[in-house]
Design a protein around this motif. Structure first.
Motif, mmCIF file in Angstrom:
data_model
loop_
_atom_site.group_PDB
_atom_site.id
_atom_site.type_symbol
_atom_site.label_atom_id
_atom_site.label_comp_id
_atom_site.label_asym_id
_atom_site.label_seq_id
_atom_site.Cartn_x
_atom_site.Cartn_y
_atom_site.Cartn_z
ATOM 1 N N ALA A 173 -8.453 -4.996 -2.197
ATOM 2 C CA ALA A 173 -9.518 -5.771 -1.287
ATOM 3 C C ALA A 173 -9.487 -5.233 0.044
ATOM 4 O O ALA A 173 -10.853 -5.177 0.240
ATOM 5 C CB ALA A 173 -9.069 -7.085 -1.461
ATOM 6 N N LEU A 174 -8.461 -5.132 0.651
ATOM 7 C CA LEU A 174 -8.819 -4.643 2.166
ATOM 8 C C LEU A 174 -9.287 -3.362 2.104
ATOM 9 O O LEU A 174 -10.334 -2.849 2.844
ATOM 10 C CB LEU A 174 -7.345 -4.790 2.896
ATOM 11 C CG LEU A 174 -7.013 -6.097 3.362
ATOM 12 C CD1 LEU A 174 -5.405 -6.106 3.702
ATOM 13 C CD2 LEU A 174 -7.743 -6.671 4.523
ATOM 14 N N LEU A 175 -8.729 -2.404 1.354
ATOM 15 C CA LEU A 175 -8.993 -0.865 1.164
ATOM 16 C C LEU A 175 -10.567 -0.513 0.870
ATOM 17 O O LEU A 175 -11.193 0.115 1.282
ATOM 18 C CB LEU A 175 -8.146 -0.121 0.564
ATOM 19 C CG LEU A 175 -6.858 0.029 1.255
ATOM 20 C CD1 LEU A 175 -5.856 0.994 -0.020
ATOM 21 C CD2 LEU A 175 -6.858 0.718 2.569
ATOM 22 N N ALA A 176 -10.975 -1.591 -0.048
ATOM 23 C CA ALA A 176 -12.303 -1.413 -0.319
ATOM 24 C C ALA A 176 -13.384 -1.851 0.825
ATOM 25 O O ALA A 176 -14.469 -1.483 0.679
ATOM 26 C CB ALA A 176 -12.282 -2.651 -1.588
ATOM 27 N N ALA A 177 -13.204 -2.392 1.697
ATOM 28 C CA ALA A 177 -13.914 -2.648 2.730
ATOM 29 C C ALA A 177 -13.308 -2.098 4.004
ATOM 30 O O ALA A 177 -13.734 -2.371 5.135
ATOM 31 C CB ALA A 177 -13.532 -4.260 3.219
ATOM 32 N N THR A 178 -12.561 -1.013 4.069
ATOM 33 C CA THR A 178 -12.113 -0.117 5.035
ATOM 34 C C THR A 178 -12.650 1.226 4.993
ATOM 35 O O THR A 178 -12.693 1.929 4.034
ATOM 36 C CB THR A 178 -10.594 -0.061 5.128
ATOM 37 O OG1 THR A 178 -10.146 -1.217 5.135
ATOM 38 C CG2 THR A 178 -9.859 0.924 6.183
ATOM 39 N N ASP A 179 -13.023 1.844 6.254
ATOM 40 C CA ASP A 179 -13.584 3.179 6.385
ATOM 41 C C ASP A 179 -12.274 4.176 6.912
ATOM 42 O O ASP A 179 -11.929 5.457 6.252
ATOM 43 C CB ASP A 179 -14.693 3.406 7.443
ATOM 44 C CG ASP A 179 -15.723 2.537 6.861
ATOM 45 O OD1 ASP A 179 -16.379 2.785 5.765
ATOM 46 O OD2 ASP A 179 -16.129 1.650 7.635
ATOM 47 N N VAL A 180 -11.438 3.542 7.756
ATOM 48 C CA VAL A 180 -10.129 4.592 8.170
ATOM 49 C C VAL A 180 -9.265 3.469 8.306
ATOM 50 O O VAL A 180 -9.144 2.327 8.953
ATOM 51 C CB VAL A 180 -10.837 5.066 9.733
ATOM 52 C CG1 VAL A 180 -9.592 5.863 10.372
ATOM 53 C CG2 VAL A 180 -12.001 5.954 9.635
ATOM 54 N N LEU A 181 -8.186 4.228 7.672
ATOM 55 C CA LEU A 181 -6.897 3.407 7.799
ATOM 56 C C LEU A 181 -5.887 3.756 8.564
ATOM 57 O O LEU A 181 -5.582 5.166 8.441
ATOM 58 C CB LEU A 181 -6.290 3.269 6.351
ATOM 59 C CG LEU A 181 -4.926 2.569 6.174
ATOM 60 C CD1 LEU A 181 -5.094 1.130 6.218
ATOM 61 C CD2 LEU A 181 -4.422 2.797 4.683
ATOM 62 N N ILE A 182 -5.385 3.110 9.345
ATOM 63 C CA ILE A 182 -4.121 3.859 10.306
ATOM 64 C C ILE A 182 -2.982 2.951 10.064
ATOM 65 O O ILE A 182 -2.865 1.891 10.053
ATOM 66 C CB ILE A 182 -4.530 3.580 11.937
ATOM 67 C CG1 ILE A 182 -6.051 4.152 12.212
ATOM 68 C CG2 ILE A 182 -3.567 4.222 12.692
ATOM 69 C CD1 ILE A 182 -6.333 3.824 13.721
ATOM 70 N N VAL A 183 -1.920 3.713 9.783
ATOM 71 C CA VAL A 183 -0.507 3.204 9.469
ATOM 72 C C VAL A 183 0.477 4.248 10.063
ATOM 73 O O VAL A 183 0.307 5.190 10.424
ATOM 74 C CB VAL A 183 -0.310 3.089 8.018
ATOM 75 C CG1 VAL A 183 -0.970 2.062 7.311
ATOM 76 C CG2 VAL A 183 -0.768 4.289 7.379
ATOM 77 N N ASN A 184 1.650 3.591 10.458
ATOM 78 C CA ASN A 184 2.541 4.363 10.768
ATOM 79 C C ASN A 184 3.368 4.688 9.523
ATOM 80 O O ASN A 184 3.139 4.207 8.587
ATOM 81 C CB ASN A 184 3.560 3.719 11.956
ATOM 82 C CG ASN A 184 4.436 2.326 11.504
ATOM 83 O OD1 ASN A 184 4.458 2.343 10.157
ATOM 84 N ND2 ASN A 184 4.820 1.697 12.623
ATOM 85 N N GLU A 185 4.597 5.442 9.715
ATOM 86 C CA GLU A 185 5.322 6.103 8.468
ATOM 87 C C GLU A 185 5.910 4.918 7.715
ATOM 88 O O GLU A 185 5.703 4.906 6.612
ATOM 89 C CB GLU A 185 6.405 6.905 9.021
ATOM 90 C CG GLU A 185 7.218 7.737 8.119
ATOM 91 C CD GLU A 185 7.888 8.843 8.760
ATOM 92 O OE1 GLU A 185 8.216 8.727 9.867
ATOM 93 O OE2 GLU A 185 8.601 9.629 7.672
ATOM 94 N N HIS A 186 6.435 4.086 8.318
ATOM 95 C CA HIS A 186 7.171 2.919 7.707
ATOM 96 C C HIS A 186 5.946 2.143 7.037
ATOM 97 O O HIS A 186 6.011 1.770 5.794
ATOM 98 C CB HIS A 186 7.783 1.937 8.559
ATOM 99 C CG HIS A 186 8.099 0.739 8.304
ATOM 100 N ND1 HIS A 186 9.232 0.536 7.374
ATOM 101 C CD2 HIS A 186 7.543 -0.751 8.258
ATOM 102 C CE1 HIS A 186 9.226 -0.942 6.977
ATOM 103 N NE2 HIS A 186 8.197 -1.534 7.659
ATOM 104 N N GLU A 187 4.743 1.935 7.707
ATOM 105 C CA GLU A 187 3.811 1.104 7.071
ATOM 106 C C GLU A 187 3.046 1.814 5.861
ATOM 107 O O GLU A 187 2.570 1.473 4.845
ATOM 108 C CB GLU A 187 2.760 0.707 7.898
ATOM 109 C CG GLU A 187 3.408 -0.242 9.007
ATOM 110 C CD GLU A 187 2.749 -0.237 10.384
ATOM 111 O OE1 GLU A 187 3.052 -1.050 11.337
ATOM 112 O OE2 GLU A 187 1.647 0.642 10.552
ATOM 113 N N ALA A 188 3.009 3.276 6.015
ATOM 114 C CA ALA A 188 2.281 3.853 4.903
ATOM 115 C C ALA A 188 3.450 3.826 3.635
ATOM 116 O O ALA A 188 2.922 3.708 2.477
ATOM 117 C CB ALA A 188 2.512 5.304 5.171
ATOM 118 N N LEU A 189 4.684 3.953 3.547
ATOM 119 C CA LEU A 189 5.531 3.916 2.607
ATOM 120 C C LEU A 189 5.398 2.406 1.888
ATOM 121 O O LEU A 189 5.404 2.283 0.649
ATOM 122 C CB LEU A 189 7.038 4.104 2.954
ATOM 123 C CG LEU A 189 7.209 5.636 3.378
ATOM 124 C CD1 LEU A 189 8.530 5.718 3.918
ATOM 125 C CD2 LEU A 189 6.833 6.537 2.318
#
Ligand code: ADP
Ligand code: NA
Length: 306
Positions: A173-189
């Motif tokens: 639901a969040l990604l459907a309403a997001t243009d640019v996602l920023i995460v650090n390495e830990h958050e990406a995994l």
């Protein structure tokens, strides 16, 4: 051109101790400092000091003196605080112990940050004025979704999915309403639920126009569709890396706003340029103690990049 940050605002209470206390133990601190913190407020300060865009912060504080002081400090930094509401709760507070080696132990009481899961009409009007909406996840996910829905046509939503736990529970639901996602390495995994960074990047990049994975002193990876590029970190001697990611996100959002481009015009060049601006400011920030206090101005960053 304006950046509106919807997010958390905390009072950081920082005690310097010889070592982190064990359970049941009492230690004397060598010093105690109260400063402004919270990912949302830190990012708003970073966006503002980057220059090039008007910045507003939307959030909640308690009715205590700490809340009034935090709000006044943002205002003194030139940030529009008309979207900061007062709620019948304690102001968000982070209790931070830092030991002699720089290691820390942190307890966060969300307080007012967790009190509301929708925007007031006045807050909605501030969000509707944004060219870039910047959010993180130290506030209820429902509030982030409400903010994304309240942004105007052609406005960016940049989501810093930190901390990762709430993101995992509402990811699609969040990604459907997001243009640019920023995460650090830990958050990406964590967000992708996989063990290899390449798999996480592939998974996350499918659903957003732009993805930035920050890698600490190794810089960041910028991904747009099938294209990707690495942006190196500046080589500095770190003093305090607290808030590096917040500085990076705020400055990147300000650069997108200053570009005057809309999210449907995003490309690798635009996003990588914004990431380079973020990398320069965050490298300077890690050479200084503190988080919000360490955020450099655009003049300081310009001198550093020469
Ligand atoms: P977070 O604070 O969210 O964990 P990172 O540690 O990945 O985020 O840092 C965000 C960005 O800040 C990095 O992509 C990098 O550009 C910059 N940065 C972080 N740590 C350092 C460092 N030690 N030296 C230089 N730049 C750094
Ligand atoms: Na710092």
């Amino acid at each position: 051109m304006s950046v509106v940050v919807v997010g958390s605002i905390n009072q950081d209470v920082v005690a310097r101790v010889a070592r982190i206390p064990a359970p049941g133990e009492t230690l004397l601190a060598s010093s105690l400092v109260r400063t402004g913190g919270g990912k949302g407020a830190n990012q708003a300060v970073a966006a503002r000091r980057a220059g090039g865009a008007e910045v507003a912060f939307v959030g909640a504080v308690g009715t205590d003196a700490a809340g009034a002081a935090l709000r006044a400090a943002l205002e003194a930094d030139g940030i529009d605080v008309s979207g900061v509401v007062q709620v019948d709760e304690v102001t968000g507070t982070a209790l931070i112990s830092v030991d002699a080696s720089g290691e820390n132990a942190i307890v966060v009481a969300a307080g007012a940050n967790a009190a509301r899961d929708s925007l007031t009409d006045a807050q909605g009007a501030v969000v509707a004025s944004a060219s870039v909406l910047l959010t993180q996840l130290e506030i209820p996910v429902a509030l982030v979704r409400d903010a994304a829905a309240a942004r105007g046509e052609g406005a960016w939503h940049v989501l810093n999915a930190a901390p990762s736990a709430p993101f995992a529970s509402a990811r699609d639901a969040l990604l459907a309403a997001t243009d640019v996602l920023i995460v650090n390495e830990h958050e990406a995994l964590e967000a992708a639920g996989v063990e290899a960074l390449d798999d996480a990047v592939a998974e996350l990049a499918r659903t957003v126009r732009g993805l930035v994975v920050t890698l600490g002193s190794r810089g960041c990876l910028v991904v747009c569709g099938d294209e990707r590029t690495a942006v190196p970190a500046h080589v500095v001697t770190p003093v305090d890396t607290t808030g590096a990611g917040d500085t990076f996100c705020g400055v990147l959002a300000a650069a997108l706003a200053a570009s005057g481009r809309r999210p449907d015009a995003v490309g690798l060049d635009l996003l990588a340029d914004a990431a380079r601006a973020g990398a320069a400011a965050s490298a300077l920030a890690v050479t200084r103690p503190g988080a919000q206090d360490a955020v450099p101005t655009s003049d300081e960053v310009a001198a550093f990049r020469k």
